[in-house]
Enzyme design. Structure first.
Site, mmCIF file in Angstrom:
data_model
loop_
_atom_site.group_PDB
_atom_site.id
_atom_site.type_symbol
_atom_site.label_atom_id
_atom_site.label_comp_id
_atom_site.label_asym_id
_atom_site.label_seq_id
_atom_site.Cartn_x
_atom_site.Cartn_y
_atom_site.Cartn_z
ATOM 1 N N LYS A 35 0.843 -1.198 0.000
ATOM 2 C CA LYS A 35 0.000 0.000 0.000
ATOM 3 C C LYS A 35 0.881 1.253 0.000
ATOM 4 C CE LYS A 35 -0.186 -0.589 4.968
ATOM 5 N NZ LYS A 35 -0.902 -1.167 6.091
ATOM 6 N N ARG A 126 -10.030 -0.815 15.068
ATOM 7 C CA ARG A 126 -9.864 -0.086 13.817
ATOM 8 C C ARG A 126 -10.841 -0.746 12.850
ATOM 9 N NH1 ARG A 126 -3.932 0.814 11.142
ATOM 10 N NH2 ARG A 126 -4.421 -1.236 10.315
ATOM 11 N N TYR A 242 17.279 29.263 7.022
ATOM 12 C CA TYR A 242 16.209 30.033 7.669
ATOM 13 C C TYR A 242 16.470 30.180 9.153
ATOM 14 C CZ TYR A 242 13.088 29.909 3.603
ATOM 15 O OH TYR A 242 12.517 30.082 2.370
ATOM 16 N N MET A 290 12.201 23.772 2.177
ATOM 17 C CA MET A 290 11.284 22.973 1.365
ATOM 18 C C MET A 290 12.031 22.154 0.319
ATOM 19 S SD MET A 290 8.076 24.270 -0.967
ATOM 20 C CE MET A 290 7.321 25.172 0.387
HETATM 21 C C1 LIG Z 1 -0.015 -2.023 6.726
HETATM 22 C C2 LIG Z 1 -0.537 -3.337 7.141
HETATM 23 C C3 LIG Z 1 0.316 -4.439 7.252
HETATM 24 C C4 LIG Z 1 1.825 -4.317 7.175
HETATM 25 O O1 LIG Z 1 2.280 -3.799 8.415
HETATM 26 P P1 LIG Z 1 3.831 -3.488 8.733
HETATM 27 O O2 LIG Z 1 3.811 -3.022 10.139
HETATM 28 O O3 LIG Z 1 4.245 -2.420 7.776
HETATM 29 O O4 LIG Z 1 4.574 -4.748 8.533
HETATM 30 C C5 LIG Z 1 -0.260 -5.670 7.495
HETATM 31 N N1 LIG Z 1 -1.593 -5.804 7.653
HETATM 32 C C6 LIG Z 1 -2.435 -4.759 7.591
HETATM 33 C C7 LIG Z 1 -3.882 -4.969 7.792
HETATM 34 C C8 LIG Z 1 -1.936 -3.485 7.351
HETATM 35 O O5 LIG Z 1 -2.773 -2.446 7.322
#
Ligand SMILES: *Cc1c(COP(=O)(O)O)cnc(C)c1O
Length: 341
Positions: A35, A126, A242, A290
């Site tokens: 992701k 969650r 800065y 930046m």
């Molecule tokens: C992002 C995520 C992972 C991976 O987690 P890491 O801590 O980056 O290894 C696994 N399962 C779910 C549901 C996630 O949202």
């Protein structure tokens, strides 16, 4: 055209990290969370490399992310489920959803689109469906590939991990799911009991080290590099950047690099970061701008057009800045050339 900064991405280290996590997962299959554009590295290149190494399960957050990876042909699961607005893309079949609410279950069943995954809520509050709803038959008749949950405190040694593990384990055999899955990167280090049938590392694939137990097995993957746009002599007592938060303790050579917080080189590295020249540390001085960063190169031959790299140790960088390893990676900007080697 070559950008004035780049990410050097170590494809061999990425694959080695996945292999190490797969070994630690024992008999469980080892997937990959890709992701947020592969945690900032570029999801497509990550997926192709890991698929070639044998990875068969990939996780994204949204359908747009899944669709962008459709050309890779790998099995993708969308962690944020199936909203009404997602159903047209879901019907294209490029991925399966990880359903996490009763409404999504109802929607998926009505659509008759086949296999799905399901997220169970076991103590993070969650995303996820309550175990009681599952035991009451909410999922009956669904074709479920993976029934999964997510650990809230995997990088800590706390009893809550065992509580979550037991809650998921109690659902074994209570649905038609082919697999159970719980562990993220840090969860893999909690031991074989946490691996179930499929693990889902993200951070550690990319060189992040969420807990000490993984440190010996994980190599850095991402190195930030930037070009020197200008070199100057700063007189003793004069300031840099800065608000002049650094002033020269002696006449100093300073290099101004094409790198800033808009690239994801966070302001928290001000007067804190470390650049590297052939392995020799050079201090980042003054505020990160930046688009620009200053480095004290006194005593080194660094000139306009030279390149410096930055310390790739994410655990150190997170410790030094208070910015999490996840944020340091996923914040890496779009102006970098991403160069795999
Ligand atoms: C992002 C995520 C992972 C991976 O987690 P890491 O801590 O980056 O290894 C696994 N399962 C779910 C549901 C996630 O949202």
């Amino acid at each position: 055209m070559k950008a004035p900064n780049r990410l050097r991405l170590d494809g061999a280290a990425l694959v080695e990290n996945w292999r190490a996590l797969a070994r630690m997962s024992g008999r469980a299959a080892c997937g990959a969370a890709v992701k947020a554009n592969g945690y900032g590295l570029g999801a497509e290149k990550v997926v192709r490399r890991l698929a070639r190494a044998g990875c068969q399960h990939f996780f994204v957050a949204t359908w747009a992310e899944a669709r962008a990876l459709a050309g890779t042909g790998v099995a993708l699961a969308v962690l944020h489920g199936a909203r009404e607005a997602d159903m047209a893309w879901a019907a294209e079949g490029c991925a399966k959803p990880v359903l996490s609410t009763p409404l999504q279950v109802q929607r998926w069943r009505a659509a008759g689109l086949g296999t799905c995954d399901v997220m169970v809520e076991t103590g993070m509050n969650r995303l996820g469906i309550a175990p009681a709803d599952i035991l009451a038959g909410l999922l009956d008749g669904l074709q479920i590939d993976t029934l999964m949950s997510h650990l809230a405190c995997a990088e800590e040694k706390v009893p809550h991990n065992e509580h979550q593990r037991a809650s998921l384990a109690a659902l074994a055999g209570r649905t038609g799911a082919r697999r159970l899955s719980l562990a993220n990167s840090a969860g893999i280090a909690l031991g074989r009991d946490y691996a179930f049938d499929l693990t889902r590392p993200g951070l550690a694939l990319y060189g992040g080290v969420p807990c000490a137990a993984l440190a010996p097995f994980i190599r850095p993957v991402v190195t930030v590099e930037a070009e020197v746009l200008q070199r100057r002599l700063v007189r003793a007592g004069d300031g840099v950047g800065y608000n002049l938060t650094w002033s020269a303790p002696r006449d100093s050579e300073v290099a101004i690099l094409n790198l800033g917080y808009a690239d994801g080189y966070r302001r928290a590295f001000s007067n804190t970061g470390t650049a590297l020249l052939n392995g020799k540390p050079l201090p980042v001085i003054g505020r990160i701008s930046m688009d620009l960063t200053a480095v004290d190169t006194t005593g080194f031959d660094v000139g306009e057009g030279d390149w410096l790299s930055f310390d790739p140790d994410l655990a150190w960088a997170a410790e030094a800045t208070g910015v999490s390893q996840y944020e340091l990676l996923t914040g890496l900007g779009q102006r970098f050339d991403r160069v795999w080697c």
